[in-house]
Design a protein around this motif. Structure first.
Motif, PDB file in Angstrom:
ATOM      1  N   ALA A  31       6.430   6.767   6.157  1.00 13.06           N
ATOM      2  CA  ALA A  31       5.025   6.663   5.752  1.00 13.06           C
ATOM      3  C   ALA A  31       4.760   5.376   4.981  1.00 13.06           C
ATOM      4  O   ALA A  31       3.747   4.694   5.215  1.00 13.06           O
ATOM      5  CB  ALA A  31       4.637   7.880   4.917  1.00 13.06           C
ATOM      6  N   LEU A  32       5.654   5.012   4.071  1.00 15.42           N
ATOM      7  CA  LEU A  32       5.453   3.787   3.292  1.00 15.42           C
ATOM      8  C   LEU A  32       5.601   2.533   4.141  1.00 15.42           C
ATOM      9  O   LEU A  32       4.872   1.555   3.938  1.00 15.42           O
ATOM     10  CB  LEU A  32       6.421   3.756   2.109  1.00 15.42           C
ATOM     11  CG  LEU A  32       6.133   4.756   0.993  1.00 15.42           C
ATOM     12  CD1 LEU A  32       7.202   4.676  -0.081  1.00 15.42           C
ATOM     13  CD2 LEU A  32       4.755   4.537   0.407  1.00 15.42           C
ATOM     14  N   SER A  33       6.507   2.553   5.082  1.00 15.59           N
ATOM     15  CA  SER A  33       6.639   1.376   5.949  1.00 15.59           C
ATOM     16  C   SER A  33       5.434   1.257   6.881  1.00 15.59           C
ATOM     17  O   SER A  33       4.992   0.148   7.181  1.00 15.59           O
ATOM     18  CB  SER A  33       7.946   1.422   6.736  1.00 15.59           C
ATOM     19  OG  SER A  33       8.026   2.587   7.509  1.00 15.59           O
ATOM     20  N   LEU A  34       4.865   2.381   7.321  1.00 16.55           N
ATOM     21  CA  LEU A  34       3.628   2.332   8.108  1.00 16.55           C
ATOM     22  C   LEU A  34       2.479   1.813   7.245  1.00 16.55           C
ATOM     23  O   LEU A  34       1.668   1.003   7.713  1.00 16.55           O
ATOM     24  CB  LEU A  34       3.286   3.713   8.668  1.00 16.55           C
ATOM     25  CG  LEU A  34       1.987   3.795   9.450  1.00 16.55           C
ATOM     26  CD1 LEU A  34       2.045   2.906  10.696  1.00 16.55           C
ATOM     27  CD2 LEU A  34       1.682   5.231   9.830  1.00 16.55           C
ATOM     28  N   LEU A  35       2.418   2.238   6.001  1.00 14.60           N
ATOM     29  CA  LEU A  35       1.401   1.735   5.083  1.00 14.60           C
ATOM     30  C   LEU A  35       1.549   0.229   4.879  1.00 14.60           C
ATOM     31  O   LEU A  35       0.549  -0.495   4.821  1.00 14.60           O
ATOM     32  CB  LEU A  35       1.494   2.463   3.741  1.00 14.60           C
ATOM     33  CG  LEU A  35       0.494   2.048   2.678  1.00 14.60           C
ATOM     34  CD1 LEU A  35      -0.916   2.415   3.107  1.00 14.60           C
ATOM     35  CD2 LEU A  35       0.849   2.692   1.360  1.00 14.60           C
ATOM     36  N   ALA A  36       2.775  -0.269   4.814  1.00 13.82           N
ATOM     37  CA  ALA A  36       3.010  -1.710   4.675  1.00 13.82           C
ATOM     38  C   ALA A  36       2.521  -2.464   5.903  1.00 13.82           C
ATOM     39  O   ALA A  36       1.932  -3.541   5.784  1.00 13.82           O
ATOM     40  CB  ALA A  36       4.491  -1.977   4.442  1.00 13.82           C
ATOM     41  N   VAL A  37       2.744  -1.907   7.088  1.00 12.55           N
ATOM     42  CA  VAL A  37       2.262  -2.542   8.315  1.00 12.55           C
ATOM     43  C   VAL A  37       0.740  -2.588   8.313  1.00 12.55           C
ATOM     44  O   VAL A  37       0.127  -3.614   8.648  1.00 12.55           O
ATOM     45  CB  VAL A  37       2.781  -1.793   9.566  1.00 12.55           C
ATOM     46  CG1 VAL A  37       2.100  -2.288  10.823  1.00 12.55           C
ATOM     47  CG2 VAL A  37       4.286  -1.956   9.687  1.00 12.55           C
ATOM     48  N   ILE A  38       0.105  -1.502   7.905  1.00 12.62           N
ATOM     49  CA  ILE A  38      -1.360  -1.458   7.864  1.00 12.62           C
ATOM     50  C   ILE A  38      -1.903  -2.446   6.841  1.00 12.62           C
ATOM     51  O   ILE A  38      -2.874  -3.174   7.108  1.00 12.62           O
ATOM     52  CB  ILE A  38      -1.835  -0.019   7.570  1.00 12.62           C
ATOM     53  CG1 ILE A  38      -1.511   0.883   8.752  1.00 12.62           C
ATOM     54  CG2 ILE A  38      -3.326   0.019   7.264  1.00 12.62           C
ATOM     55  CD1 ILE A  38      -1.724   2.353   8.495  1.00 12.62           C
ATOM     56  N   CYS A  39      -1.274  -2.498   5.668  1.00 12.31           N
ATOM     57  CA  CYS A  39      -1.729  -3.444   4.634  1.00 12.31           C
ATOM     58  C   CYS A  39      -1.580  -4.888   5.101  1.00 12.31           C
ATOM     59  O   CYS A  39      -2.416  -5.736   4.779  1.00 12.31           O
ATOM     60  CB  CYS A  39      -0.953  -3.236   3.343  1.00 12.31           C
ATOM     61  SG  CYS A  39      -1.409  -1.734   2.472  1.00 12.31           S
ATOM     62  N   GLU A  40      -0.548  -5.177   5.828  1.00 12.35           N
ATOM     63  CA  GLU A  40      -0.354  -6.541   6.337  1.00 12.35           C
ATOM     64  C   GLU A  40      -1.428  -6.886   7.352  1.00 12.35           C
ATOM     65  O   GLU A  40      -1.896  -8.026   7.413  1.00 12.35           O
ATOM     66  CB  GLU A  40       1.045  -6.652   6.950  1.00 12.35           C
ATOM     67  CG  GLU A  40       1.421  -8.035   7.403  1.00 12.35           C
ATOM     68  CD  GLU A  40       0.885  -8.345   8.789  1.00 12.35           C
ATOM     69  OE1 GLU A  40       0.539  -9.519   9.024  1.00 12.35           O
ATOM     70  OE2 GLU A  40       0.801  -7.431   9.604  1.00 12.35           O
ATOM     71  N   GLU A  41      -1.829  -5.934   8.148  1.00 12.48           N
ATOM     72  CA  GLU A  41      -2.846  -6.193   9.170  1.00 12.48           C
ATOM     73  C   GLU A  41      -4.232  -6.386   8.561  1.00 12.48           C
ATOM     74  O   GLU A  41      -5.110  -6.967   9.198  1.00 12.48           O
ATOM     75  CB  GLU A  41      -2.872  -5.055  10.195  1.00 12.48           C
ATOM     76  CG  GLU A  41      -1.648  -4.987  11.070  1.00 12.48           C
ATOM     77  CD  GLU A  41      -1.465  -6.225  11.942  1.00 12.48           C
ATOM     78  OE1 GLU A  41      -2.461  -6.817  12.371  1.00 12.48           O
ATOM     79  OE2 GLU A  41      -0.297  -6.581  12.188  1.00 12.48           O
ATOM     80  N   VAL A  42      -4.440  -5.916   7.341  1.00 12.53           N
ATOM     81  CA  VAL A  42      -5.731  -6.056   6.673  1.00 12.53           C
ATOM     82  C   VAL A  42      -5.983  -7.512   6.260  1.00 12.53           C
ATOM     83  O   VAL A  42      -7.124  -7.961   6.217  1.00 12.53           O
ATOM     84  CB  VAL A  42      -5.807  -5.105   5.456  1.00 12.53           C
ATOM     85  CG1 VAL A  42      -7.017  -5.385   4.594  1.00 12.53           C
ATOM     86  CG2 VAL A  42      -5.816  -3.668   5.929  1.00 12.53           C
ATOM     87  N   VAL A  43      -4.913  -8.248   5.997  1.00 15.03           N
ATOM     88  CA  VAL A  43      -5.041  -9.643   5.570  1.00 15.03           C
ATOM     89  C   VAL A  43      -5.659 -10.450   6.709  1.00 15.03           C
ATOM     90  O   VAL A  43      -5.126 -10.504   7.816  1.00 15.03           O
ATOM     91  CB  VAL A  43      -3.666 -10.226   5.175  1.00 15.03           C
ATOM     92  CG1 VAL A  43      -3.778 -11.695   4.837  1.00 15.03           C
ATOM     93  CG2 VAL A  43      -3.077  -9.444   4.022  1.00 15.03           C
TER      94      VAL A  43
END
Length: 99
Positions: free
Chosen positions: A42-54
């Protein structure tokens, strides 16, 4: 000659009961390990999503590296969950999984 002797020689021995394809089993991730692996995914998926927001960056090398690492962590944690929570663990064998 007994009838049982004839049939014992010609019949195949009984094998194990057929397993369900991709049957779910949580016996290899007991206790705190299953929630820890699920939290890692879940945290690694959240990191991927946060990176895509940039939307924009000045020096994007670090961001691309972070994207690679977080996506790799997500995929590998899903692989670990798949192997340990399905019958793939028994199919592959414990020695191959440990390697």
């Amino acid at each position: 000659m007994e009838n049982g002797a004839v049939y014992n020689e010609t019949t195949e021995p009984q094998g194990n009961a057929p397993r369900q394809p991709l049957g779910c089993s949580l016996r290899h991730l007991r206790g705190w390990r299953l929630p820890a692996k699920a939290l890692q995914a879940a945290l690694s998926l959240l990191a991927v999503i946060c990176e895509e927001v940039v939307e924009g960056c000045i020096r994007c090398g670090g961001l691309y590296f972070f994207e690679f690492k977080s996506c790799s962590a997500f995929l590998l944690s899903l692989l670990v969950l798949f192997v340990f929570c399905t019958d793939a663990y028994e199919t592959l064998g414990e020695d191959k999984v440990q390697r």
